[in-house]
Design an enzyme around this catalytic site. Structure first.
Site, PDB file in Angstrom:
ATOM      1  N   LYS A 165       3.185  -3.970   6.372  1.00 33.63           N
ATOM      2  CA  LYS A 165       3.291  -4.241   4.934  1.00 33.63           C
ATOM      3  C   LYS A 165       4.749  -4.124   4.490  1.00 33.63           C
ATOM      4  O   LYS A 165       5.231  -4.952   3.699  1.00 33.63           O
ATOM      5  CB  LYS A 165       2.408  -3.265   4.146  1.00 33.63           C
ATOM      6  CG  LYS A 165       0.919  -3.591   4.201  1.00 33.63           C
ATOM      7  CD  LYS A 165       0.621  -4.896   3.466  1.00 33.63           C
ATOM      8  CE  LYS A 165      -0.867  -5.216   3.419  1.00 33.63           C
ATOM      9  NZ  LYS A 165      -1.126  -6.548   2.825  1.00 33.63           N
ATOM     10  N   SER A 179       0.812  -1.222   0.000  1.00 32.06           N
ATOM     11  CA  SER A 179       0.000   0.000   0.000  1.00 32.06           C
ATOM     12  C   SER A 179       0.839   1.264   0.000  1.00 32.06           C
ATOM     13  O   SER A 179       1.972   1.287   0.492  1.00 32.06           O
ATOM     14  CB  SER A 179      -0.869  -0.014   1.256  1.00 32.06           C
ATOM     15  OG  SER A 179      -1.467   1.234   1.478  1.00 32.06           O
ATOM     16  N   TYR A 216      -0.063  -0.388  10.037  1.00 35.10           N
ATOM     17  CA  TYR A 216      -0.420  -1.115   8.809  1.00 35.10           C
ATOM     18  C   TYR A 216       0.711  -0.997   7.786  1.00 35.10           C
ATOM     19  O   TYR A 216       1.180  -1.999   7.238  1.00 35.10           O
ATOM     20  CB  TYR A 216      -1.717  -0.521   8.239  1.00 35.10           C
ATOM     21  CG  TYR A 216      -2.128  -1.047   6.891  1.00 35.10           C
ATOM     22  CD1 TYR A 216      -2.742  -2.289   6.770  1.00 35.10           C
ATOM     23  CD2 TYR A 216      -1.936  -0.292   5.735  1.00 35.10           C
ATOM     24  CE1 TYR A 216      -3.143  -2.763   5.533  1.00 35.10           C
ATOM     25  CE2 TYR A 216      -2.336  -0.759   4.492  1.00 35.10           C
ATOM     26  CZ  TYR A 216      -2.941  -1.998   4.401  1.00 35.10           C
ATOM     27  OH  TYR A 216      -3.332  -2.465   3.180  1.00 35.10           O
TER      28      TYR A 216
END
Lengths: 320, 320
Positions: free
Chosen positions: B152, B124, B148
């Site tokens: 990732k 992302s 997050y």
């Protein structure tokens, strides 16, 4: 001031312990307690007024560090690691020691509420790799080409995230190639970088396996320990949005290293270096970046060696 | 050709499944088998000649994917993830699903000898953060400012290292903000980016919480699915020294998005957007980078949307 050190039996750990005991203080506070951790009990030298504990622990076991963390150390130096060749040979071992142990340490700090503890981890120039620019800066991506570098890069992200969340006050210092290491040549690809100085200075022969125009990014053991000590006093606010960066090494060619050897110890010493090219070592070491701007480290007050001659003279001074 | 998909019940997973079944082939081979995995059994549509299995599994449990990996899928799409707001609210949950599950999947591929399996993971734009340049390129460091993004980025390093070691044939695609998502507004900070188009096009009111000069880096759901499909055919050699990069989104300001809405659906639709500034949302979304060079993705043949009007028209076409 209570300081805990993992990997305390290693070369850097032992130098750090000696320097801390010599100074007697860290970041302005008297050192009252030192907890040394390694796979085997780290050697201990008694010092008046300092309570020193030496522990043999497998820090990759969750909870292994609980007895240390329960005491709420003010500063933790996390130096324990499996070196690059071993991490490449055994992925599971590398993941367990270089990554899982870091994660367990961070979780331990979280569980024990050590949000104000300064955790200083050593990372490495080996975290960089791939198709790099000629000069690297603090925004150059980490594309490691070895498992050791990947495990260190992952640990950096975790230290940064736990720090951002206020669970610990982390700092990660990426170390240049450390020269001149004491001891004997070993299996590390960078072993020659110390060997071509150390052995001739000790009256012994050494082999140089790389072309003399090859450049390295190096830092003396003394400056690395200075950086570890300086890191304890850098505020979390000054570290801003990312807690990991490269320390300021100096860029030297092998030719410059050998010239410094000649200046300090004469043609006789230089003649002890035999040139035997080893393409395997050249391929590995030649892929490591050798030029950095080091803006963040300099802004934060970390210092480089003045020049390579100073590194050689420091080694001679310590040996004396 | 056997394809396995984690997160197959999600918005992207469902679109990918529909597209794969529609095409009937991937990278030139007929699709014979599709294994869909999610927390709850993903919906299944029967298709002649394709054996479709739908499984409810907790992929963060080590070995949970063994029944899938034993069958030796040729391509694995790893789309399962805990979204950014949930990962920020619950560190343990995010680590378990966004990182540990990826690691377990890589270990599963290793254990089952799936060295030639193409593993495609979605990462992302949230992996970027901190003090960024005006335009990002493929060598811009990942300094994520949310858990997050950190999880990732760690997973990217692991996919790259396992691929470098020849344990799997990995590829990580960093997704731009996906616009226009179907459905209703949700708690995501980027929810407005779809909402200010989708709701007015559906005859409903929407709230725009950010200044109209704010820029976003966006990609349509159709182009994201195209990229996932294209990724199956990119050779490991072409991916060279790092297996993760940003997909080519397009840079649009909120003003340009609203102008596209007006062009396509008139002043009446535009009048349905109310401007109610929300500094909290502006702070989060404003920290996301909006400009990338996307050199690697373009060289590898990944395609961007032509312009924002095309994105709006595609949404209308699908709705029709």
């Amino acid at each position: 001031m209570h300081i805990a050190i993992t990997g305390a039996a290693g070369f850097l750990g032992q130098r750090l312990v000696a320097q801390l005991l010599d100074r007697g203080e860290l970041d302005g506070d008297a050192i009252r307690r030192l907890t040394l951790v390694d796979q085997a009990e780290p050697p201990v030298v008694a010092k008046e007024g300092v309570e020193i504990r030496s522990l043999a622990l497998d820090i990759s076991t969750p909870g292994a560090l609980d007895p240390v963390l329960e005491a709420g150390p003010d500063v933790i130096y996390h130096l324990a690691a499996v070196v690059s060749s071993a991490a490449e040979a055994d992925l599971d071992l590398g993941m367990r020691v270089n990554f899982d142990a870091t994660r367990a340490l961070l979780e331990g700090c979280r569980a024990h509420g050590l949000s104000r503890t300064r955790l200083i981890m050593a990372s490495s120039v080996a975290a960089y790799g791939g198709e790099l620019p000629a000069v690297l800066d603090d925004m150059t991506a980490l594309h490691p080409q070895n498992s050791y570098g990947a495990q260190k890069a992952m640990s950096e992200l975790l230290v940064n995230d736990y720090s951002r969340r206020g669970l610990v006050d982390g700092l990660v210092l990426r170390l240049p190639t450390i020269v001149i290491r004491p001891g004997r040549p070993n299996a590390a690809a960078s072993s020659f970088a110390s060997s071509i100085l150390r052995e001739p200075l000790n009256g012994e022969e050494a082999i140089c396996p790389v072309p003399t125009d090859l450049e390295l990014f190096v830092m003396s053991p003394g400056r690395v320990v200075d950086a570890l000590i300086h890191g304890a006093g850098v505020s979390g606010e000054a570290l801003r949005t990312f807690r990991a960066f490269m320390l300021p090494g100096i860029t030297v060619s092998v030719a410059e290293m050998l010239e410094a050897l000649r200046e300090v110890a004469g043609d006789e010493a230089l003649a002890r270096v035999r040139h035997e090219p080893d393409p395997r070592i050249e391929a590995i070491v030649g892929s490591w970046p050798a030029r950095f701007t080091n803006e963040r480290a300099r802004q934060l007050g970390f210092k480089n060696d003045k020049d390579f001659r100073e590194i050689v003279e420091a080694f001679l001074g310590e040996r004396a």
